[in-house]
Design a protein around this motif. Structure first.
Motif, mmCIF file in Angstrom:
data_model
loop_
_atom_site.group_PDB
_atom_site.id
_atom_site.type_symbol
_atom_site.label_atom_id
_atom_site.label_comp_id
_atom_site.label_asym_id
_atom_site.label_seq_id
_atom_site.Cartn_x
_atom_site.Cartn_y
_atom_site.Cartn_z
ATOM 1 N N ALA A 113 0.675 -1.228 0.139
ATOM 2 C CA ALA A 113 0.208 -0.100 -0.154
ATOM 3 C C ALA A 113 0.846 1.269 -0.263
ATOM 4 C CB ALA A 113 -0.990 0.068 1.063
ATOM 5 N N LYS A 114 1.922 1.506 0.713
ATOM 6 C CA LYS A 114 2.684 2.426 0.941
ATOM 7 C C LYS A 114 3.308 2.925 -0.318
ATOM 8 C CE LYS A 114 4.722 6.059 2.959
ATOM 9 N NZ LYS A 114 4.126 7.038 2.170
ATOM 10 N N PRO A 115 4.220 1.871 -0.883
ATOM 11 C CA PRO A 115 4.961 2.433 -2.246
ATOM 12 C C PRO A 115 3.983 2.451 -3.302
ATOM 13 C CG PRO A 115 5.367 0.323 -1.625
ATOM 14 C CD PRO A 115 4.527 0.680 -0.721
ATOM 15 N N PHE A 116 2.747 1.857 -3.380
ATOM 16 C CA PHE A 116 1.652 1.930 -4.270
ATOM 17 C C PHE A 116 0.793 3.433 -4.373
ATOM 18 C CE2 PHE A 116 -2.629 1.599 -5.741
ATOM 19 C CZ PHE A 116 -2.540 1.557 -7.146
ATOM 20 N N VAL A 159 -5.868 5.230 -0.524
ATOM 21 C CA VAL A 159 -5.274 3.774 -0.507
ATOM 22 C C VAL A 159 -5.225 3.117 0.924
ATOM 23 C CG1 VAL A 159 -3.334 2.057 -0.999
ATOM 24 C CG2 VAL A 159 -4.104 4.067 -2.537
ATOM 25 N N ALA A 160 -6.322 2.568 1.431
ATOM 26 C CA ALA A 160 -6.494 2.063 2.653
ATOM 27 C C ALA A 160 -6.015 0.481 2.626
ATOM 28 C CB ALA A 160 -7.714 2.300 3.143
ATOM 29 N N ASP A 161 -5.145 0.189 3.873
ATOM 30 C CA ASP A 161 -4.714 -1.158 4.178
ATOM 31 C C ASP A 161 -5.063 -1.688 5.452
ATOM 32 O OD1 ASP A 161 -1.954 -1.585 5.825
ATOM 33 O OD2 ASP A 161 -1.975 0.516 4.754
ATOM 34 N N PHE A 162 -6.018 -2.681 5.773
ATOM 35 C CA PHE A 162 -6.206 -3.208 6.647
ATOM 36 C C PHE A 162 -6.793 -4.766 6.573
ATOM 37 C CE2 PHE A 162 -9.889 -0.939 5.581
ATOM 38 C CZ PHE A 162 -11.275 -1.257 6.136
ATOM 39 N N VAL A 163 -6.950 -5.522 7.596
ATOM 40 C CA VAL A 163 -7.405 -6.709 7.392
ATOM 41 C C VAL A 163 -8.686 -6.860 6.856
ATOM 42 C CG1 VAL A 163 -7.810 -8.955 8.766
ATOM 43 C CG2 VAL A 163 -5.945 -7.491 9.367
ATOM 44 N N CYS A 164 -9.687 -6.131 7.341
ATOM 45 C CA CYS A 164 -11.154 -6.293 6.728
ATOM 46 C C CYS A 164 -11.718 -7.670 6.534
ATOM 47 C CB CYS A 164 -11.157 -5.292 5.456
ATOM 48 S SG CYS A 164 -12.595 -4.270 5.214
ATOM 49 N N PRO A 165 -11.703 -8.379 7.540
ATOM 50 C CA PRO A 165 -11.729 -9.732 7.461
ATOM 51 C C PRO A 165 -13.033 -10.281 6.919
ATOM 52 C CG PRO A 165 -12.171 -9.198 9.762
ATOM 53 C CD PRO A 165 -11.720 -7.902 8.918
ATOM 54 N N THR A 166 -13.988 -9.685 6.803
ATOM 55 C CA THR A 166 -15.314 -10.475 6.383
ATOM 56 C C THR A 166 -16.085 -9.483 5.314
ATOM 57 O OG1 THR A 166 -16.839 -8.891 7.797
ATOM 58 C CG2 THR A 166 -15.937 -10.782 8.945
ATOM 59 N N GLU A 167 -16.891 -10.147 4.503
ATOM 60 C CA GLU A 167 -17.588 -9.504 3.407
ATOM 61 C C GLU A 167 -18.321 -8.379 4.040
ATOM 62 O OE1 GLU A 167 -17.563 -9.897 -0.034
ATOM 63 O OE2 GLU A 167 -15.854 -11.101 0.314
ATOM 64 N N GLU A 168 -18.895 -8.539 5.285
ATOM 65 C CA GLU A 168 -19.678 -7.339 5.823
ATOM 66 C C GLU A 168 -18.962 -5.978 6.090
ATOM 67 O OE1 GLU A 168 -22.718 -6.337 9.445
ATOM 68 O OE2 GLU A 168 -21.809 -8.345 9.139
ATOM 69 N N ALA A 169 -17.694 -6.356 6.458
ATOM 70 C CA ALA A 169 -16.736 -5.196 6.859
ATOM 71 C C ALA A 169 -16.331 -4.477 5.502
ATOM 72 C CB ALA A 169 -15.401 -5.820 7.581
ATOM 73 N N ALA A 207 -1.399 9.118 -4.327
ATOM 74 C CA ALA A 207 -2.536 8.826 -3.428
ATOM 75 C C ALA A 207 -2.504 9.127 -1.977
ATOM 76 C CB ALA A 207 -3.188 7.510 -3.562
ATOM 77 N N VAL A 208 -3.225 9.095 -0.929
ATOM 78 C CA VAL A 208 -3.084 9.398 0.324
ATOM 79 C C VAL A 208 -3.154 7.551 0.960
ATOM 80 C CG1 VAL A 208 -4.222 10.009 2.243
ATOM 81 C CG2 VAL A 208 -3.932 11.506 0.259
ATOM 82 N N HIS A 209 -2.158 7.323 1.466
ATOM 83 C CA HIS A 209 -2.206 6.121 2.338
ATOM 84 C C HIS A 209 -2.487 6.160 3.796
ATOM 85 C CE1 HIS A 209 0.378 2.801 4.437
ATOM 86 N NE2 HIS A 209 -0.658 2.303 3.974
ATOM 87 N N ILE A 210 -3.576 5.268 4.040
ATOM 88 C CA ILE A 210 -4.433 5.170 5.409
ATOM 89 C C ILE A 210 -3.999 3.873 5.819
ATOM 90 C CG2 ILE A 210 -6.428 5.541 6.585
ATOM 91 C CD1 ILE A 210 -7.558 7.028 4.374
ATOM 92 N N ASN A 211 -3.296 3.587 6.896
ATOM 93 C CA ASN A 211 -2.912 2.407 7.621
ATOM 94 C C ASN A 211 -3.708 2.126 8.659
ATOM 95 O OD1 ASN A 211 -1.001 1.038 9.677
ATOM 96 N ND2 ASN A 211 -0.675 0.231 7.878
ATOM 97 N N ALA A 212 -4.212 0.909 8.741
ATOM 98 C CA ALA A 212 -5.225 0.830 9.939
ATOM 99 C C ALA A 212 -4.545 0.625 11.462
ATOM 100 C CB ALA A 212 -6.105 -0.608 9.668
ATOM 101 N N ASP A 213 -3.166 0.059 11.343
ATOM 102 C CA ASP A 213 -2.559 0.143 12.487
ATOM 103 C C ASP A 213 -2.196 1.486 13.201
ATOM 104 O OD1 ASP A 213 -2.537 -2.492 12.761
ATOM 105 O OD2 ASP A 213 -0.448 -2.619 11.552
ATOM 106 N N ALA A 214 -1.855 2.523 12.266
ATOM 107 C CA ALA A 214 -1.899 3.892 12.672
ATOM 108 C C ALA A 214 -2.922 4.380 12.923
ATOM 109 C CB ALA A 214 -1.075 4.712 11.411
ATOM 110 N N VAL A 215 -4.057 4.276 12.354
ATOM 111 C CA VAL A 215 -5.438 4.754 12.772
ATOM 112 C C VAL A 215 -5.860 4.346 14.084
ATOM 113 C CG1 VAL A 215 -7.844 4.886 12.264
ATOM 114 C CG2 VAL A 215 -6.380 5.131 10.356
ATOM 115 N N ARG A 216 -5.748 3.217 14.444
ATOM 116 C CA ARG A 216 -6.028 2.466 15.774
ATOM 117 C C ARG A 216 -5.283 3.308 16.732
ATOM 118 N NH1 ARG A 216 -9.147 -1.953 16.616
ATOM 119 N NH2 ARG A 216 -9.645 -3.096 14.942
ATOM 120 N N THR A 217 -3.948 3.531 16.670
ATOM 121 C CA THR A 217 -3.117 4.089 17.541
ATOM 122 C C THR A 217 -3.531 5.628 17.781
ATOM 123 O OG1 THR A 217 -1.276 2.497 16.988
ATOM 124 C CG2 THR A 217 -0.613 4.796 18.070
#
Length: 148
Positions: free
Chosen positions: A17-20, A75-85, A26-36
């Motif tokens: 995600a970051k190099p892409f 460009v968001a990167d996170f697990v997003c584990p379910t179809e619902e999410a 684009a703007v990179h949004i990382n879920a770990d950074a957002v949680r923190t």
């Protein structure tokens, strides 16, 4: 445009995600950074339960929608584990990082649902994955956004 890069922990989401995002301007949004950044006293809102993950999908959507409203690509990167999410996040383009069969967290492995449909499937990492993804997204944008 919102691009979701999702998959199990350790699958290479942020590594892609970051190099892409940099390549694409684009703007990179990382879920770990957002949680923190948004961590508060009520930790039930920030846990890794199904409910917590749905709240994270909503947070990530809110942030990505703000980026799009500002005229940028998110460009968001996170697990997003379910179809619902994934539906809650509502991406325009999805990239499934399917580079590992099991992640380091059993609860996440148990919760993760194989996606019904994706726009780009990375089944193994290769050195130029970000560069290989760029023309795919450009073609997609040409179809979806009339050449924007």
């Amino acid at each position: 445009m919102k691009i979701l890069i999702f998959g199990l922990p350790g699958s290479g989401k942020t590594t892609l995600a970051k190099p892409f995002a940099d390549l694409f301007g684009a703007v990179h949004i990382n879920a770990d950074a957002v949680r923190t950044q948004y961590e508060g006293p009520d930790m039930t809102k920030w846990d890794f339960s199904l409910e917590g993950r749905m709240q994270q999908a909503q947070r990530m959507r809110h942030l990505a929608d703000g980026v799009v409203m500002a005229g940028k690509i998110a460009v968001a990167d996170f697990v997003c584990p379910t179809e619902e999410a994934r539906k809650v996040f509502a991406p325009d383009f999805t990239v499934w990082m399917d580079t590992i069969s099991r992640g380091r967290y059993e609860d996440t492995n148990d919760m993760f649902e194989t996606p019904e449909q994706v726009d780009y499937h990375v089944s193994q990492w290769f050195n130029n994955t970000p560069e290989a993804l760029l023309p795919v997204v450009n073609r997609f944008m040409g179809k979806q956004y009339d050449g924007l």
